[in-house]
Design a protein around this motif. Structure first.
Motif, mmCIF file in Angstrom:
data_model
loop_
_atom_site.group_PDB
_atom_site.id
_atom_site.type_symbol
_atom_site.label_atom_id
_atom_site.label_comp_id
_atom_site.label_asym_id
_atom_site.label_seq_id
_atom_site.Cartn_x
_atom_site.Cartn_y
_atom_site.Cartn_z
ATOM 1 N N ARG A 50 0.840 -1.203 0.000
ATOM 2 C CA ARG A 50 0.000 0.000 0.000
ATOM 3 C C ARG A 50 0.878 1.258 0.000
ATOM 4 N N ALA A 51 1.922 1.264 0.825
ATOM 5 C CA ALA A 51 2.814 2.429 0.892
ATOM 6 C C ALA A 51 3.524 2.680 -0.437
ATOM 7 N N VAL A 52 3.858 1.616 -1.148
ATOM 8 C CA VAL A 52 4.515 1.750 -2.453
ATOM 9 C C VAL A 52 3.537 2.271 -3.500
ATOM 10 N N LEU A 53 2.306 1.767 -3.490
ATOM 11 C CA LEU A 53 1.356 2.089 -4.555
ATOM 12 C C LEU A 53 0.576 3.375 -4.341
ATOM 13 N N ASP A 54 0.295 3.746 -3.104
ATOM 14 C CA ASP A 54 -0.559 4.907 -2.851
ATOM 15 C C ASP A 54 -0.114 6.177 -3.576
ATOM 16 N N PRO A 55 1.184 6.490 -3.627
ATOM 17 C CA PRO A 55 1.583 7.724 -4.325
ATOM 18 C C PRO A 55 1.338 7.688 -5.841
ATOM 19 N N LEU A 56 1.057 6.508 -6.396
ATOM 20 C CA LEU A 56 0.844 6.381 -7.837
ATOM 21 C C LEU A 56 -0.632 6.432 -8.231
ATOM 22 N N ARG A 57 -1.518 6.176 -7.303
ATOM 23 C CA ARG A 57 -2.952 6.079 -7.606
ATOM 24 C C ARG A 57 -3.487 7.384 -8.186
ATOM 25 N N PHE A 58 -4.237 7.260 -9.295
ATOM 26 C CA PHE A 58 -4.883 8.393 -9.954
ATOM 27 C C PHE A 58 -3.880 9.496 -10.292
ATOM 28 N N THR A 59 -2.694 9.071 -10.753
ATOM 29 C CA THR A 59 -1.615 10.000 -11.060
ATOM 30 C C THR A 59 -1.125 9.775 -12.487
ATOM 31 N N ASN A 60 -0.679 10.837 -13.126
ATOM 32 C CA ASN A 60 -0.017 10.721 -14.414
ATOM 33 C C ASN A 60 1.453 10.429 -14.132
ATOM 34 N N LEU A 61 1.891 9.220 -14.421
ATOM 35 C CA LEU A 61 3.270 8.826 -14.142
ATOM 36 C C LEU A 61 4.276 9.692 -14.885
ATOM 37 N N ASP A 62 3.871 10.260 -16.012
ATOM 38 C CA ASP A 62 4.756 11.135 -16.784
ATOM 39 C C ASP A 62 5.186 12.350 -15.971
ATOM 40 N N ASP A 63 4.409 12.721 -14.954
ATOM 41 C CA ASP A 63 4.700 13.907 -14.152
ATOM 42 C C ASP A 63 5.552 13.617 -12.916
ATOM 43 N N LEU A 64 5.841 12.349 -12.642
ATOM 44 C CA LEU A 64 6.570 11.993 -11.423
ATOM 45 C C LEU A 64 8.071 11.916 -11.688
ATOM 46 N N PRO A 65 8.881 12.550 -10.844
ATOM 47 C CA PRO A 65 10.328 12.572 -11.075
ATOM 48 C C PRO A 65 10.971 11.189 -11.072
ATOM 49 N N GLN A 66 10.448 10.245 -10.301
ATOM 50 C CA GLN A 66 11.056 8.907 -10.266
ATOM 51 C C GLN A 66 10.893 8.156 -11.591
ATOM 52 N N PHE A 67 10.025 8.644 -12.475
ATOM 53 C CA PHE A 67 9.842 7.998 -13.771
ATOM 54 C C PHE A 67 10.317 8.865 -14.941
ATOM 55 N N ALA A 68 10.999 9.939 -14.649
ATOM 56 C CA ALA A 68 11.487 10.845 -15.699
ATOM 57 C C ALA A 68 12.366 10.073 -16.685
ATOM 58 N N GLY A 69 12.056 10.177 -17.954
ATOM 59 C CA GLY A 69 12.845 9.528 -18.997
ATOM 60 C C GLY A 69 12.596 8.047 -19.151
ATOM 61 N N ALA A 70 11.676 7.479 -18.380
ATOM 62 C CA ALA A 70 11.409 6.038 -18.439
ATOM 63 C C ALA A 70 10.131 5.764 -19.218
ATOM 64 N N ASN A 71 10.127 4.651 -19.930
ATOM 65 C CA ASN A 71 8.901 4.139 -20.518
ATOM 66 C C ASN A 71 8.239 3.271 -19.453
ATOM 67 N N THR A 72 7.170 3.758 -18.892
ATOM 68 C CA THR A 72 6.522 3.066 -17.784
ATOM 69 C C THR A 72 5.605 1.953 -18.296
ATOM 70 N N THR A 73 6.227 1.018 -19.000
ATOM 71 C CA THR A 73 5.510 -0.162 -19.484
ATOM 72 C C THR A 73 5.077 -1.009 -18.285
ATOM 73 N N THR A 74 4.218 -1.948 -18.519
ATOM 74 C CA THR A 74 3.799 -2.872 -17.461
ATOM 75 C C THR A 74 5.003 -3.591 -16.885
ATOM 76 N N GLU A 75 5.922 -4.000 -17.755
ATOM 77 C CA GLU A 75 7.129 -4.703 -17.304
ATOM 78 C C GLU A 75 7.994 -3.799 -16.433
ATOM 79 N N TYR A 76 8.181 -2.573 -16.875
ATOM 80 C CA TYR A 76 8.987 -1.609 -16.123
ATOM 81 C C TYR A 76 8.372 -1.369 -14.752
ATOM 82 N N LEU A 77 7.055 -1.194 -14.719
ATOM 83 C CA LEU A 77 6.386 -0.931 -13.445
ATOM 84 C C LEU A 77 6.436 -2.141 -12.520
ATOM 85 N N ALA A 78 6.340 -3.349 -13.068
ATOM 86 C CA ALA A 78 6.468 -4.550 -12.230
ATOM 87 C C ALA A 78 7.846 -4.581 -11.576
#
Length: 116
Positions: A50-78
């Protein structure tokens, strides 16, 4: 539920901003149960995920610094979820972990490895 876009012609229309809803499944793997008959404390596992996922819920991953420059594919997110859970549980669980992100019965990916 997240929103994101993917970079590269291989992704076709997914290059545009779109939403995804994942069911996140974690499997804790051990050679045996401990003296209490468990592999991992389910409460600890639930709270950690829950602590890992809560900051991602209902969020545009493109706007998060931890994903800057990454293709947030299903594999990448896993893999990313796996890394975050492993970091949180280091020293508290010594087995393996498999993280599966399932968008549908035909669209899912898993990442697996040891904790620690």
């Amino acid at each position: 539920m997240i929103a994101h876009s993917l970079t590269g012609e291989v992704f076709g229309p997914a290059q545009r901003l779109h939403g995804a809803t994942y069911e996140v499944i974690t499997e804790y793997i051990a050679a045996d149960v401990d003296a209490d008959g468990i592999v991992v404390d389910i409460g600890l596992a639930t709270d950690t995920l829950r602590a890992v996922l809560d900051p991602l819920r209902f969020t545009n991953l493109d706007d998060l610094p931890q994903f800057a420059g990454a293709n947030t594919t299903t594999e990448y997110l896993a893999r990313w979820v796996h890394q975050q859970v492993c970091g949180a549980l280091a020293g508290r669980f010594a087995g393996g972990l498999r993280v599966t992100l399932e968008e549908s019965r035909v669209a899912w990916a898993s990442f697996e490895g040891p904790i620690g």
